[in-house]
Design a protein around this motif. Sequence first.
Motif, PDB file in Angstrom:
ATOM      1  N   THR A 118      10.430   1.946  -2.226  1.00 28.78           N
ATOM      2  CA  THR A 118      10.006   2.883  -1.186  1.00 28.78           C
ATOM      3  C   THR A 118       9.951   4.285  -1.775  1.00 28.78           C
ATOM      4  O   THR A 118      10.911   4.740  -2.407  1.00 28.78           O
ATOM      5  CB  THR A 118      10.976   2.863   0.009  1.00 28.78           C
ATOM      6  OG1 THR A 118      11.000   1.554   0.573  1.00 28.78           O
ATOM      7  CG2 THR A 118      10.538   3.856   1.074  1.00 28.78           C
ATOM      8  N   ILE A 119       8.821   4.946  -1.572  1.00 28.48           N
ATOM      9  CA  ILE A 119       8.636   6.316  -2.060  1.00 28.48           C
ATOM     10  C   ILE A 119       8.477   7.236  -0.858  1.00 28.48           C
ATOM     11  O   ILE A 119       7.611   7.008  -0.004  1.00 28.48           O
ATOM     12  CB  ILE A 119       7.392   6.431  -2.962  1.00 28.48           C
ATOM     13  CG1 ILE A 119       7.456   5.421  -4.110  1.00 28.48           C
ATOM     14  CG2 ILE A 119       7.262   7.849  -3.508  1.00 28.48           C
ATOM     15  CD1 ILE A 119       6.174   5.347  -4.921  1.00 28.48           C
ATOM     16  N   MET A 152      -2.156   6.963  -5.939  1.00 36.71           N
ATOM     17  CA  MET A 152      -1.141   6.070  -6.490  1.00 36.71           C
ATOM     18  C   MET A 152      -1.097   4.715  -5.780  1.00 36.71           C
ATOM     19  O   MET A 152      -0.712   3.704  -6.385  1.00 36.71           O
ATOM     20  CB  MET A 152       0.243   6.723  -6.392  1.00 36.71           C
ATOM     21  CG  MET A 152       0.473   7.891  -7.321  1.00 36.71           C
ATOM     22  SD  MET A 152       2.091   8.675  -7.019  1.00 36.71           S
ATOM     23  CE  MET A 152       3.220   7.307  -7.329  1.00 36.71           C
ATOM     24  N   ALA A 153      -1.457   4.690  -4.500  1.00 40.35           N
ATOM     25  CA  ALA A 153      -1.275   3.491  -3.670  1.00 40.35           C
ATOM     26  C   ALA A 153      -1.834   2.206  -4.290  1.00 40.35           C
ATOM     27  O   ALA A 153      -1.159   1.168  -4.269  1.00 40.35           O
ATOM     28  CB  ALA A 153      -1.872   3.733  -2.286  1.00 40.35           C
ATOM     29  N   PRO A 154      -3.050   2.222  -4.848  1.00 41.06           N
ATOM     30  CA  PRO A 154      -3.569   0.965  -5.424  1.00 41.06           C
ATOM     31  C   PRO A 154      -2.857   0.547  -6.713  1.00 41.06           C
ATOM     32  O   PRO A 154      -3.038  -0.579  -7.175  1.00 41.06           O
ATOM     33  CB  PRO A 154      -5.044   1.300  -5.714  1.00 41.06           C
ATOM     34  CG  PRO A 154      -5.336   2.561  -4.983  1.00 41.06           C
ATOM     35  CD  PRO A 154      -4.050   3.300  -4.924  1.00 41.06           C
ATOM     36  N   LEU A 155      -2.060   1.455  -7.279  1.00 38.76           N
ATOM     37  CA  LEU A 155      -1.484   1.215  -8.601  1.00 38.76           C
ATOM     38  C   LEU A 155      -0.026   0.792  -8.572  1.00 38.76           C
ATOM     39  O   LEU A 155       0.513   0.358  -9.592  1.00 38.76           O
ATOM     40  CB  LEU A 155      -1.618   2.487  -9.460  1.00 38.76           C
ATOM     41  CG  LEU A 155      -3.033   3.064  -9.595  1.00 38.76           C
ATOM     42  CD1 LEU A 155      -2.990   4.394 -10.339  1.00 38.76           C
ATOM     43  CD2 LEU A 155      -3.945   2.081 -10.321  1.00 38.76           C
ATOM     44  N   ARG A 200       6.172   0.933  -0.683  1.00 40.15           N
ATOM     45  CA  ARG A 200       5.958   1.485   0.652  1.00 40.15           C
ATOM     46  C   ARG A 200       6.014   3.005   0.527  1.00 40.15           C
ATOM     47  O   ARG A 200       6.923   3.550  -0.102  1.00 40.15           O
ATOM     48  CB  ARG A 200       7.051   0.993   1.594  1.00 40.15           C
ATOM     49  CG  ARG A 200       6.984   1.581   2.999  1.00 40.15           C
ATOM     50  CD  ARG A 200       8.269   1.302   3.760  1.00 40.15           C
ATOM     51  NE  ARG A 200       8.243   1.883   5.095  1.00 40.15           N
ATOM     52  CZ  ARG A 200       9.330   2.166   5.803  1.00 40.15           C
ATOM     53  NH1 ARG A 200      10.536   1.909   5.307  1.00 40.15           N
ATOM     54  NH2 ARG A 200       9.230   2.689   7.007  1.00 40.15           N
ATOM     55  N   MET A 201       5.048   3.689   1.118  1.00 36.43           N
ATOM     56  CA  MET A 201       5.002   5.144   1.037  1.00 36.43           C
ATOM     57  C   MET A 201       5.223   5.741   2.420  1.00 36.43           C
ATOM     58  O   MET A 201       4.529   5.384   3.377  1.00 36.43           O
ATOM     59  CB  MET A 201       3.674   5.605   0.444  1.00 36.43           C
ATOM     60  CG  MET A 201       3.476   5.131  -0.994  1.00 36.43           C
ATOM     61  SD  MET A 201       2.039   5.854  -1.788  1.00 36.43           S
ATOM     62  CE  MET A 201       2.175   5.142  -3.435  1.00 36.43           C
ATOM     63  N   ALA A 217      -4.540   7.372   6.638  1.00 34.50           N
ATOM     64  CA  ALA A 217      -4.495   6.815   5.285  1.00 34.50           C
ATOM     65  C   ALA A 217      -3.687   5.522   5.223  1.00 34.50           C
ATOM     66  O   ALA A 217      -3.652   4.857   4.182  1.00 34.50           O
ATOM     67  CB  ALA A 217      -3.906   7.838   4.322  1.00 34.50           C
ATOM     68  N   GLY A 218      -3.023   5.182   6.331  1.00 33.81           N
ATOM     69  CA  GLY A 218      -2.272   3.936   6.388  1.00 33.81           C
ATOM     70  C   GLY A 218      -0.836   4.035   5.918  1.00 33.81           C
ATOM     71  O   GLY A 218      -0.179   3.013   5.688  1.00 33.81           O
ATOM     72  N   PHE A 219      -0.308   5.267   5.794  1.00 32.83           N
ATOM     73  CA  PHE A 219       1.073   5.448   5.359  1.00 32.83           C
ATOM     74  C   PHE A 219       1.983   5.650   6.568  1.00 32.83           C
ATOM     75  O   PHE A 219       1.556   6.144   7.612  1.00 32.83           O
ATOM     76  CB  PHE A 219       1.198   6.655   4.424  1.00 32.83           C
ATOM     77  CG  PHE A 219       0.370   6.541   3.175  1.00 32.83           C
ATOM     78  CD1 PHE A 219       0.440   5.414   2.375  1.00 32.83           C
ATOM     79  CD2 PHE A 219      -0.487   7.566   2.798  1.00 32.83           C
ATOM     80  CE1 PHE A 219      -0.327   5.302   1.223  1.00 32.83           C
ATOM     81  CE2 PHE A 219      -1.257   7.470   1.651  1.00 32.83           C
ATOM     82  CZ  PHE A 219      -1.177   6.332   0.861  1.00 32.83           C
TER      83      PHE A 219
END
Length: 475
Positions: free
Chosen positions: A3-4, A24-27, A31-32, A52-54
Amino acid sequence: MKTIAFYALAAKHCRDLLALAKMMAPLVDARMVFYLPGGAAFADVEVAVKEAGFDCVNRKSVTLRPGTKRHPLIRKSLDAVMTAYVTGRRYVQQVQLKFEALKTDASGSKFESKVDQHMKAHASLVTRHRKFLDEVKPDYIFTESDRSSADLLLLLQECKKRGVKIVLPHLVWSSAHGELWFNRVRYGRCLLSNFQLTRFSSAQKKKMFGEIENHAYRGVTFFPVAETVALNKSVANFTPSWVSGTGMADVVCVDSEFTRKRIVSQGVPESKICEVGDVSYDYLYACQVDREARLKSLRSVYQLAEGRKIVICSLPQYIKLNFDSKKQYCQEMDALLERIALPDVECLVSLHPMARENEIKHVLDKHGAKVLKERLFDVLPLADAFVASASSTLTWALAAGVPAINIDYYRVAAVTKGFWDDFTCLSQVKAPEQLEQALRTALDSDLDFTHDWHLLSRDALFDGNTASRYAEIVK
């Protein structure tokens, strides 16, 4: 899954962190979660985070500082303080005595009351931070600094207790002692002498100031004096970090070898530093790769004449920073554009994020300058020259191979004296009458960027892979 968490007290930096999180999400398999301070300024940020889905946690704002009004003496003393810093003359004591006349805390009881108010606010913040950390349980937290506010210090202290790794992404070049000292002097509340020269008894002085004097720099505390006393009680082993990265951060990300050397010289441990590049570099790189098509589109959108060279000017914004009145600001920008918006060039203006176009529209119209609607890093490589004042965007231009001009005659530029001296493709303009010639030289010369690109680690970091290097930090 790791988790970030992402946290910043400035809405602009929240948006920068959001841009980084999207890249960064695709890489990374993580969980952000965005932890937002709350308030109207962050309403659009919260919407963008959710779109953005976060995940997003919005805490209610906590007032950290008792309200204070700035006195006219502060503005009158500003030039004297600036002169004291730049020239080294000993005007500071005189300025401090003027500030002392404000009698902001003329009695010990009033001062102690302010300390108590800060401590109550700190306790409320700690409760909210603990709730967030206990619920989210982050492995990493990305934040703007480890020095900027009591709010952030209290959060990072709680992160340290839980073993959360603190990462400072490269969002902006951080100021060192000199500029911070100047900014704090002009508000007066950070001058120890304001309080030590007033009607405190010797016992009160020893009790209230004895433990924080070693936290001061040239007689000035990083936080307001009352808040510094409160933090000294609230934060274990409290030591204010005058230089970002010298505090509780575990990883300090930088954009280049130049920045690494600069912050090491200011006291940041080399073991903390990670050269990753600038997120903006990825946008600059994408623009440069597609330069021909984007240049054609830019000329079409803004109706720029074929064959004319393009100058982009990042207008300094001093109204919100309290350096000038609106009238003075418009006069300065009028004089600036007089020398940049030349008859045989196309002038595009990038406004500061805090600026409002309507504040200066009449000046722009007078000189035929057009305001960019795109983000600066999406068009900067298309320019033939770039003009700015004491801005980190000057290095964006150099990295993209665009000749840069630093306007170095505004008062705020003095605190970055010598900062740009190592760059060979950046012209330093020390007086208004030098600007037009510097611009002509930049437009007509075939410059060799090899030296500057080495300083900016261009070969290693200007490749569109900044997000991948950030992803490596959390893997």
